[in-house]
Design an enzyme around this catalytic site. Structure first.
Site, PDB file in Angstrom:
ATOM      1  CG  ASP A 164     -52.092 -30.863 -58.688  1.00 10.82           C
ATOM      2  OD1 ASP A 164     -52.134 -31.822 -59.478  1.00 10.82           O
ATOM      3  OD2 ASP A 164     -51.069 -30.181 -58.513  1.00 10.82           O
ATOM      4  N   GLY A 165     -56.452 -30.186 -57.277  1.00  8.77           N
ATOM      5  CA  GLY A 165     -57.526 -30.186 -56.293  1.00  8.77           C
ATOM      6  C   GLY A 165     -58.519 -31.304 -56.549  1.00  8.77           C
ATOM      7  CG  ASN A 186     -51.371 -32.261 -51.076  1.00  9.87           C
ATOM      8  OD1 ASN A 186     -50.881 -33.287 -51.542  1.00  9.87           O
ATOM      9  ND2 ASN A 186     -51.753 -31.261 -51.841  1.00  9.87           N
ATOM     10  CB  ALA A 233     -47.586 -37.034 -52.020  1.00 11.60           C
ATOM     11  CB  THR A 235     -44.283 -29.628 -54.446  1.00 13.26           C
ATOM     12  OG1 THR A 235     -45.399 -30.426 -54.835  1.00 13.26           O
ATOM     13  CG2 THR A 235     -43.013 -30.453 -54.486  1.00 13.26           C
ATOM     14  CB  ALA A 236     -49.162 -28.523 -51.973  1.00 12.49           C
ATOM     15  CE1 TYR A 237     -49.966 -22.092 -46.733  1.00 16.33           C
ATOM     16  CE2 TYR A 237     -51.662 -23.431 -45.687  1.00 16.33           C
ATOM     17  CZ  TYR A 237     -50.985 -22.235 -45.808  1.00 16.33           C
ATOM     18  OH  TYR A 237     -51.316 -21.177 -44.997  1.00 16.33           O
ATOM     19  CE1 TYR A 297     -39.733 -25.250 -52.680  1.00 13.97           C
ATOM     20  CE2 TYR A 297     -41.116 -25.043 -54.623  1.00 13.97           C
ATOM     21  CZ  TYR A 297     -39.869 -25.005 -54.027  1.00 13.97           C
ATOM     22  OH  TYR A 297     -38.759 -24.732 -54.789  1.00 13.97           O
ATOM     23  CB  SER A 298     -46.662 -21.727 -50.636  1.00 13.43           C
ATOM     24  OG  SER A 298     -47.026 -22.190 -51.919  1.00 13.43           O
TER      25      SER A 298
END
Length: 254
Positions: free
Chosen positions: A44-45, A114, A152, A155-157, A159-160
């Site tokens: 993803d990165g 993101n 989009a 769900t990355a940072y 969501y954490s």
């Protein structure tokens, strides 16, 4: 789509580079400026790096996972690549534009696919004044940081940090606190996609804060403004039934 005009790009991982070489030999390749589609091999990165690299070209990107995390990637398979690209579902996403004013002076801008995040730089918690469309909503948010995320990127940072997962077609952004201390009961907000969020750093000399646009940092900021950028469009391709909408729903039931 004239899927025979493919530009292959890969992350620095050996697994990704070896896959790139095999696919280029099998399907042929063209330079980026002649490509009808870009095939990105990595995680993803690297997908984010690729999308930033093709900003303004309106060329779709089809990712295949040769990295660790593959939320934005399709499953890797060497066969039937042109057919997969031709059948792929097409998604368009807009990034966020960050405007950040360093304490030392000047103004810096960056795009984030993101999220845009603010993070404390020292041992003390950050203090942020949060405004939406010019109206102060939180006079003092005491926290490790805060972020604004796109669907989009939700769900990355985001969501954490216990922010919500947003459907890809949602006309909203997530405004999420990172380890908030006060107000104790505030756990973030959903704001319209066309809203403008401003963070003013309270006492930036004593409690320095940096801003990140997709991990591209601006150190020691006095204030940051974040808004969606509709003039920039990123085109992503996914195998049928495995598009961003399905992935975002599936993530909530994992």
């Amino acid at each position: 789509m004239p899927s025979h005009r493919i530009c292959f790009v890969a992350s620095d991982a050996q697994l990704a580079r070896a896959a790139r070489d095999r696919l280029a030999a099998k399907y042929g390749e063209v330079p980026l400026d002649q490509a009808a589609v870009v095939v990105a091999l990595g995680g993803d990165g690297f997908m984010l790096q690729t999308l930033h690299a093709v900003e303004g070209r309106e060329v779709p990107v089809y990712g295949m996972n040769r990295g660790t995390v593959g939320f934005l990637m399709n499953a890797f398979r060497e066969g039937d690549l042109r057919e997969r690209i031709d059948r792929a579902e097409h998604f368009i996403i807009n990034p966020l534009r960050m405007r950040a004013a360093p304490v030392a002076g000047g103004l810096e801008e960056a795009l984030a696919i993101n999220e845009v995040s603010l993070l404390r730089m020292g041992p003390q918690a950050a203090k942020l004044r949060v405004s939406v469309d010019g109206r102060v909503r939180i006079e003092e948010l005491v926290c490790d940081g805060a972020l604004v995320a796109t669907p989009a990127g939700s769900t990355a940072y985001n969501y954490s940090a216990h922010g919500p997962v947003l459907p890809i077609g949602a006309e909203v952004l997530a405004l999420t606190a990172i380890a908030p201390f006060r107000p104790r009961r505030w756990r973030g907000a959903l704001i319209p996609k066309d809203a403008r969020v401003r963070f003013d750093v309270v006492d930036p000399e004593k409690r320095p804060v940096r801003a990140d646009a997709d991990s591209r940092p601006v150190q020691a900021v006095a204030w940051v403004e974040v808004a969606s950028e509709p003039a920039v469009r990123h085109h992503l391709l996914f195998d049928p039934g495995h598009g961003l909408d399905e992935r975002l729903i599936r993530e909530q039931f994992a």
